[in-house]
Structures are given as structure tokens and as C-alpha cells.
Design a protein around this motif. Structure first.
Motif, PDB file in Angstrom:
ATOM      1  N   ASP A 329       0.826  -1.216   0.000  1.00 28.84           N
ATOM      2  CA  ASP A 329       0.000   0.000   0.000  1.00 28.84           C
ATOM      3  C   ASP A 329       0.859   1.265   0.000  1.00 28.84           C
ATOM      4  O   ASP A 329       1.944   1.303   0.591  1.00 28.84           O
ATOM      5  N   THR A 333      -2.492   5.580   1.767  1.00 31.87           N
ATOM      6  CA  THR A 333      -3.364   4.496   2.243  1.00 31.87           C
ATOM      7  C   THR A 333      -2.936   4.032   3.633  1.00 31.87           C
ATOM      8  O   THR A 333      -3.771   3.839   4.523  1.00 31.87           O
ATOM      9  N   LYS A 340      -7.556  -3.586   5.313  1.00 29.45           N
ATOM     10  CA  LYS A 340      -8.727  -4.431   5.057  1.00 29.45           C
ATOM     11  C   LYS A 340      -8.818  -5.531   6.102  1.00 29.45           C
ATOM     12  O   LYS A 340      -7.840  -5.849   6.778  1.00 29.45           O
ATOM     13  N   GLN A 403     -14.690   1.357  -1.339  1.00 19.39           N
ATOM     14  CA  GLN A 403     -15.095   0.336  -2.312  1.00 19.39           C
ATOM     15  C   GLN A 403     -14.133  -0.842  -2.369  1.00 19.39           C
ATOM     16  O   GLN A 403     -14.477  -1.929  -2.844  1.00 19.39           O
ATOM     17  N   ASN A 404     -12.904  -0.660  -1.853  1.00 16.49           N
ATOM     18  CA  ASN A 404     -11.923  -1.751  -1.837  1.00 16.49           C
ATOM     19  C   ASN A 404     -11.874  -2.477  -0.495  1.00 16.49           C
ATOM     20  O   ASN A 404     -11.025  -3.350  -0.283  1.00 16.49           O
ATOM     21  N   TYR A 406     -11.213  -1.045   2.413  1.00 14.06           N
ATOM     22  CA  TYR A 406     -10.292  -0.412   3.366  1.00 14.06           C
ATOM     23  C   TYR A 406     -11.083   0.397   4.398  1.00 14.06           C
ATOM     24  O   TYR A 406     -12.035   1.101   4.051  1.00 14.06           O
TER      25      TYR A 406
END
Length: 511
Positions: A329, A333, A340, A403-404, A406
Motif C-alpha cells: 500500500d 493508504t 482491510k 469500495q476496496n 479499506y
């Protein structure tokens, strides 16, 4: 190396058989191989049982990081006991609450650490279940009971078989009620979570891990020395964080793994003695526990030379881990999210009605998986409030999932704030303050601090005609609570802002 273990006792025996002559741990006083670690913890477990420990009894450790702490913790679990770590910053009244609540049978502590005799702190406390207290690393020759006394017991006692579902530890955490609650975690939860954690961060057998995080906390215990044993590398326990001493040890022992709160790295970066040759061995950094500027992540990689820097999120109630960033990452991030959900764990956010929120919307963070605690010790009501009927752990933290997948932590329902990596719970601090004869009402909030991230601030309504000063309040607090809980500022008010039901409206104190 084998990953076929479901308990800490089993893990230690497996590693002793595989890499017995390898160095396991080294501190300022001694060093120990994997075989010696196994033998000493066996001897200690036998000594504990001969002293009267029965399967399931709780045993507390109230002491700074040391090799004896590790041997003691492993031995407790080999004997079938349940480990209860106690924060070394606590005062006698705070530690006695945990000793009584957990019904601890034995205590292992120190007679002198940073000028503190922990036994003396407990002299005025009523301890209902405690049979005996032992000193782990005695300084005085007049100590009555020593940890070492239990290492040479001649006995034919057979140690019990410890299974994955057996309780490993009860770590106390605090909530909005202000009273600490004991979180029960099993052997298999500990070993499974930190098998994953250790491999995910990239720890390997050649690493040398400086364990600055305190052993009374999941970060120093499970992500610390337990992970050293899981991977089979070398661990270097450090009892007190001192940036200059840490720099010396990084250079002297070629330290490659150095996790900690953001304040740890900031202290190293601002050290006058920081040079590239002192830190060239650094490879892995893991942080979290506070909001992190992107510039710090950048500096950790570019100035301190870390190959991998990741952040993570978890609670004691989730065996310490729920989400993690990946080594790949980017800076933004790593700094702005907590990663996640780890494998086989689910994370979601819900609104006030219990409905899942949309991607990108704020909601209370819930966690579900094998890492969720068994329960709070002897507190079914608090357990039912925290774990839903279908197994979701309500964290009390507010966050946003992108959306990922995270997770970004945005707020804390429980009003908890973080002081230099330590969780501070307003209700707990307020309860201690209410023991002061001059204080009628008190409200604690966290306020921003450049060095510590956040620090406590107290709003106090004192008794009429009482002339106590803010300085006197702070001095009293220093004697009665752990230093990270002590307010840096005290404001006296005629009354605290409350709503119709009498609840203090802390948002008004923050404005």
C-alpha cells in the motif's frame, strides 16, 4: 518450520524440538535459547502446580518487559492457568481492582522498577483471592518469595495437555461504564491470529525484533514475543522506551523489526544521535493506535529506511487484530486507513438502527470471525451488549469502508482517546477523580497534543467554598492513576452542560 500447533505451550515445545539451540530472547540481564525457554517454562509450570495452582486458575503478571516475564507467562499456560497481565503504569487501587475482579490466585511482580515497589503499592489494598506474590527479578535480598524459587521443584507432577479451546488469557480493557472488563481469549485464537499476522507483515526467521511495546498489552505480548516464537526469530525485550537506548540497540544487535505507536518513530526521527549507520538494519515497521500523518510514513521509509511500514486496527476483544494494510500500500493508504479485514474475518459498518450503511458512509464498526473474544469474564450483561446474537462484535468505533474494503476510523462512540499509544477511557478516569473529596462532578475529554497525539483535559465542578487549585488536582491525579490518564489541564466550572436526562454533553466541552 511446523505450523502444526494450537496453543502456546505446544508452540514452545515444537520450536524447542526444531531450533532448540537457536537464541530466542536476549535482554539486558540474560539470554535464552528455545530449548532453555521450553525447559524453564516446564520447570516453572511444575513449581506453580506444586504451589497449589489448579487448572483454570488466574495468575497475574504486573511487571515490565523481561525474559522472566516470558518464561512466567508460558509456564502459567503450561500449568493450565490463565494469564492476567496488568499495566505497569497502574497505581495500587487500579491493579487491586483487576486482581480482585479476575480472582487471581498468584501475582508475579517487581520490588523495584523506576523507583516503584509494586508490592508496597498493594499494601493498603484488600485482595480477596490472592494467595501469594512473587518477585520476578528481585533487587532486594530480603524478598520473601522469588520467581526463581519455583524453578527447581523436585516433583513427579505431569503437566496437563493444553488444548486450542482452553482459555489462554484475560486482558482487561475499559469501556463507557468506567470499570475495566476482562476479555477472555483462547489458545487457538492467539496462535491462529498471530500466525497470520507474523507472516502477513513479513517477519522471518532471520529477523531481530526489538520489543519496546509493553508485554501487558496485546501489541507487546501477542504481536511481540509470541510472534517471535511463532516465526522462530530473535526477540530483544526492552523494559522502557528511550529513543537513545533504542538507537544503540538497533545498531548493536542489527535490529530489523521495530513496531510501535507513532510517538516511538517520531522520537527516533528527532533524536540528535540519529545517523544512517545506526539504523541501516531496520526492515519492518508496524504502527497504529493513533491518527498518523502521511509525512511520518514517508519519513519512516525514506529517513529510517524501513522496507515495509503497515498500519492495523483491532481491539483486545478481537484478539488485537481485525484489519491490516498490505506491505504494497502507498503512503496515503497506510497513513489514512487501517487496511482491510484479515483473512476469515468480516468487517462492516452499521447505522443507529442496525442496518448496513453504503460504501463510503459512516457507521459503527462491527467485526465477525474466529478472532472475536469468548466473553467478558463473569460479565454476561456486558458481553450481550457487545456481541450480537449472530456473532458480530460491536466495537463502539465509527468508521468508513471504501469500495476496496479499506477501513478508515473517523470517531469513537465510546469517547475513548489515545495518549501516546495508550487507550484512555474518560469514564474510568472520571470514576477515579470522584474519589477526591473536593470534586462534585468531573468530565474528561481528549484534546490534541503535538507529541502525544491526544491528552486528557478535565472539567471539574468542585464543592462549594472549596479552594483547591488545578495544580493540586493534577498532583493528586499523579498519585492515583497511571500517568497517561493524568489531565494536562484542569478547568473549573460552576456546572457541567447536561441534556434533559442528565447526561453530560461532552461535545459542548470540546467547542
Amino acid at each position: 518450520m511446523s505450523e502444526n500447533f494450537n496453543s502456546l505451550p505446544e508452540l514452545v515445545r515444537v520450536r524447542a524440538a526444531e531450533i532448540g539451540t537457536n537464541l530466542a530472547f536476549k535482554d539486558d540481564n540474560t539470554e535464552i535459547t528455545y530449548e532453555e525457554l521450553n525447559q524453564l517454562s516446564d520447570s516453572f509450570a511444575i513449581g506453580l502446580i506444586s504451589e497449589g495452582l489448579e487448572f483454570g486458575d488466574r495468575v497475574a503478571i504486573w511487571a515490565p518487559n523481561s525474559i522472566n516475564w516470558i518464561v512466567c507467562a508460558i509456564g502459567i499456560q503450561k500449568a493450565g492457568g490463565i494469564l492476567v497481565p496488568i499495566n505497569t503504569r497502574m497505581k495500587g487501587n487500579e491493579a487491586s481492582f483487576i486482581l480482585n475482579k479476575s480472582e487471581a490466585k498468584f501475582l508475579f511482580t517487581e520490588d523495584s522498577f523506576l523507583g516503584i515497589n509494586y508490592i508496597e503499592l498493594l499494601e493498603k489494598e484488600k485482595l480477596n483471592n490472592l494467595n501469594k506474590s512473587f518477585i520476578l527479578n528481585p533487587v532486594s535480598e530480603s524478598v520473601q518469595y522469588k520467581f526463581s524459587d519455583l524453578l527447581n521443584i523436585n516433583s513427579s507432577i505431569n503437566l496437563p495437555i493444553i488444548k486450542g479451546e482452553d482459555y489462554a488469557d484475560i486482558i482487561f480493557t475499559s469501556g463507557t461504564t468506567g470499570q475495566p472488563k476482562g476479555v477472555i481469549i483462547t489458545q487457538k485464537q492467539n496462535t491462529q491470529v498471530f500466525k497470520f499476522w507474523s507472516k502477513y507483515v513479513g517477519l522471518n526467521q532471520n529477523d531481530k525484533y526489538l520489543i519496546v511495546n509493553p508485554f501487558f498489552h496485546t501489541f507487546g505480548y501477542k504481536a511481540g514475543w509470541m510472534s517471535v516464537i511463532i516465526i522462530g526469530c530473535q526477540g530483544y525485550p526492552e523494559p522502557v522506551f528511550d529513543s537513545e537506548k533504542v538507537l544503540e540497540k538497533i545498531e548493536k544487535f542489527n535490529i530489523s523489526m521495530l513496531p510501535g505507536p507513532p510517538t516511538l518513530y517520531q522520537s527516533i526521527l528527532t533524536s540528535k544521535n540519529l545517523t544512517q549507520n545506526k539504523i541501516q538494519s531496520l526492515r519492518l515497521g508496524v504502527t497504529g493506535a493513533a491518527s498518523i500523518p502521511v509525512s511520518l510514513i514517508k519519513d519512516m521509509k525514506e529517513k529510517l529506511g524501513f522496507e515495509t511500514v503497515i498500519t492495523a486496527y483491532g481491539l483486545t476483544e478481537s484478539t488485537g487484530v481485525a484489519t491490516m494494510c498490505t506491505p504494497e500500500d502507498d503512503y496515503e493508504t497506510v497513513a489514512s486507513t487501517s487496511g482491510k479485514a484479515i483473512a476469515d474475518v468480516e468487517v462492516k459498518c452499521i447505522d443507529a438502527k442496525g442496518n448496513d450503511v453504503n460504501v463510503g458512509e459512516q457507521g459503527e464498526i462491527l467485526i465477525k470471525g474466529y478472532n472475536v473474544m469468548q466473553s467478558y469474564y463473569k460479565d454476561p450483561e456486558a458481553t450481550a451488549e457487545t456481541i450480537t446474537a449472530d456473532g458480530w462484535l460491536k466495537t463502539g468505533d465509527v468508521g468508513i469502508l471504501d469500495q476496496n474494503g479499506y477501513l478508515k476510523i473517523t470517531d469513537r462512540i465510546k469517547d475513548m482517546f489515545i495518549v501516546g499509544g495508550f487507550n484512555a477511557y474518560p469514564a474510568e478516569i472520571e470514576n477515579i477523580f470522584l474519589n477526591h473529596s473536593s470534586i462534585q462532578q468531573v468530565a474528561i475529554i481528549g484534546v490534541a497534543d503535538e507529541r502525544m497525539g491526544e491528552v486528557p483535559k478535565a472539567f471539574i465542578v468542585k464543592n462549594k467554598n472549596d479552594d483547591i487549585t488545578a495544580e493540586e488536582i493534577i498532583l493528586w491525579a499523579k498519585d492515583n492513576m497511571a500517568n497517561y490518564k493524568v489531565p494536562r489541564e484542569v478547568v473549573f466550572l460552576d456546572e457541567l452542560p447536561t441534556n434533559a436526562s442528565g447526561k453530560i454533553m461532552k461535545y459542548k466541552l470540546r467547542t
